[in-house]
Design an enzyme around this catalytic site. Structure first.
Site, PDB file in Angstrom:
ATOM      1  N   HIS A 119       4.867   5.049   7.062  1.00  0.00           N
ATOM      2  CA  HIS A 119       3.857   5.031   6.004  1.00  0.00           C
ATOM      3  C   HIS A 119       2.670   4.131   6.351  1.00  0.00           C
ATOM      4  O   HIS A 119       2.812   3.104   7.000  1.00  0.00           O
ATOM      5  CB  HIS A 119       4.483   4.584   4.688  1.00  0.00           C
ATOM      6  CG  HIS A 119       5.075   3.197   4.737  1.00  0.00           C
ATOM      7  ND1 HIS A 119       4.330   2.069   4.526  1.00  0.00           N
ATOM      8  CD2 HIS A 119       6.347   2.778   4.982  1.00  0.00           C
ATOM      9  CE1 HIS A 119       5.107   1.004   4.625  1.00  0.00           C
ATOM     10  NE2 HIS A 119       6.333   1.398   4.910  1.00  0.00           N
ATOM     11  N   ASP A 120       1.498   4.540   5.918  1.00  0.00           N
ATOM     12  CA  ASP A 120       0.257   3.768   6.015  1.00  0.00           C
ATOM     13  C   ASP A 120      -0.189   3.504   7.452  1.00  0.00           C
ATOM     14  O   ASP A 120      -1.031   2.631   7.688  1.00  0.00           O
ATOM     15  CB  ASP A 120       0.383   2.431   5.260  1.00  0.00           C
ATOM     16  CG  ASP A 120       0.632   2.615   3.782  1.00  0.00           C
ATOM     17  OD1 ASP A 120      -0.343   2.848   3.044  1.00  0.00           O
ATOM     18  OD2 ASP A 120       1.800   2.544   3.365  1.00  0.00           O
ATOM     19  N   GLY A 137       5.850   1.051   9.394  1.00  0.00           N
ATOM     20  CA  GLY A 137       4.736   1.145   8.469  1.00  0.00           C
ATOM     21  C   GLY A 137       3.573   0.246   8.824  1.00  0.00           C
ATOM     22  O   GLY A 137       3.736  -0.820   9.419  1.00  0.00           O
TER      23      GLY A 137
END
Length: 262
Positions: A119-120, A137
């Site tokens: 994520h991100d 992440g």
């Protein structure tokens, strides 16, 4: 080929007329896919995913499912993928955790089989991610970096432009632009000469970067002293980028794998 009658494509997804979708692939509401993109069989493209033009997405790829984050509560987040990327079998790319944010893949990346992008993350243009790489992440990978197979990258780490990470390394600190790193934990051990040649850097520019590298890693200076010297004595764009990359590090910079004769 068109869209297989065995695929499940939401009527609320937006696919360009020439997008190809293989059998048993699921495309959820709100997905946007640009022209010329081909998606293989048994893929899952979740809501909040925007995919650009002329991408090749092979079988069993999963894009846009929720982040592996204990605090995620279903907030609206996204994945944005650029143009002309190749994404091989069993790759997973997770949506962002931070509300309103996106996990981002640039243009012309090659993401090989069974790799994971958390994520991100922010992946630049022309990045090569070899098989079985695990990217945690909030990792940032700049343009034309190469990540070897079975590499693990800690959350919030940054990998600089044209850096190369050797296979089976564990990266826990930032890797500056234009260098090669290896090991567990990863250490920097040379300038990425082959990568610079392939990227079109001439003999003079490579020599300038070699002098910069030696100043930063081989002169026995602290990183702060080395940056001050580089700022005062190296006036070319790559030097400025190197300095800014190091100054903006939050996890610290990978140290030098000094050889015995050094």
């Amino acid at each position: 080929m068109g869209i297989s009658n065995l695929a499940e494509v939401s009527p609320r997804a937006e696919l360009a007329p020439d997008v190809e979708v293989g059998p048993y692939t699921v495309i959820e509401d709100g997905v946007v896919i640009g022209r010329g993109t081909r998606i293989g069989a048994n893929c899952y493209i979740a809501r909040g995913t925007i995919i650009g033009e002329y991408n090749q997405i092979y079988h069993h790829v999963v894009i846009g499912t929720p982040p592996q984050h204990m605090a995620y509560k279903g907030e609206e987040t996204f994945v944005r993928i650029g143009n002309r990327n190749i994404i091989r079998e069993f790759v997973s790319i997770h949506r962002a955790y931070e509300p309103g944010n996106a996990t981002v893949i640039g243009d012309e990346c090659y993401i090989m089989a069974s790799s994971h992008i958390g994520h991100d993350c922010k992946i630049g243009n022309g990045v090569i991610i070899t098989s079985f790489v695990g990217i945690s992440g909030h990792v940032e990978i700049e343009d034309r970096a190469v990540i070897g197979g079975h590499v693990g990258i800690h959350q919030f780490v940054r990998i600089g432009t044209l850096a190369m990470i050797s296979g089976a390394s564990g990266v826990g600190q930032d890797v500056p632009p234009y260098v090669m790193a290896a090991g567990r934990p990863a250490k920097v051990y040379s300038l990425n000469i082959v990568g610079l040649k392939r990227a079109g850097y001439d003999d003079n520019k490579r020599l300038m970067l070699k002098r910069l590298f030696d100043t930063f890693y081989r002169k026995g200076l602290t990183f702060r002293e080395a940056l001050e010297y580089i700022e005062a004595n190296f006036d070319f764009p790559e030097a400025k980028h190197f300095v800014e990359f190091v100054k903006n590090s939050k996890r610290g910079i990978c140290g030098f794998a000094r050889k015995k004769e050094d």
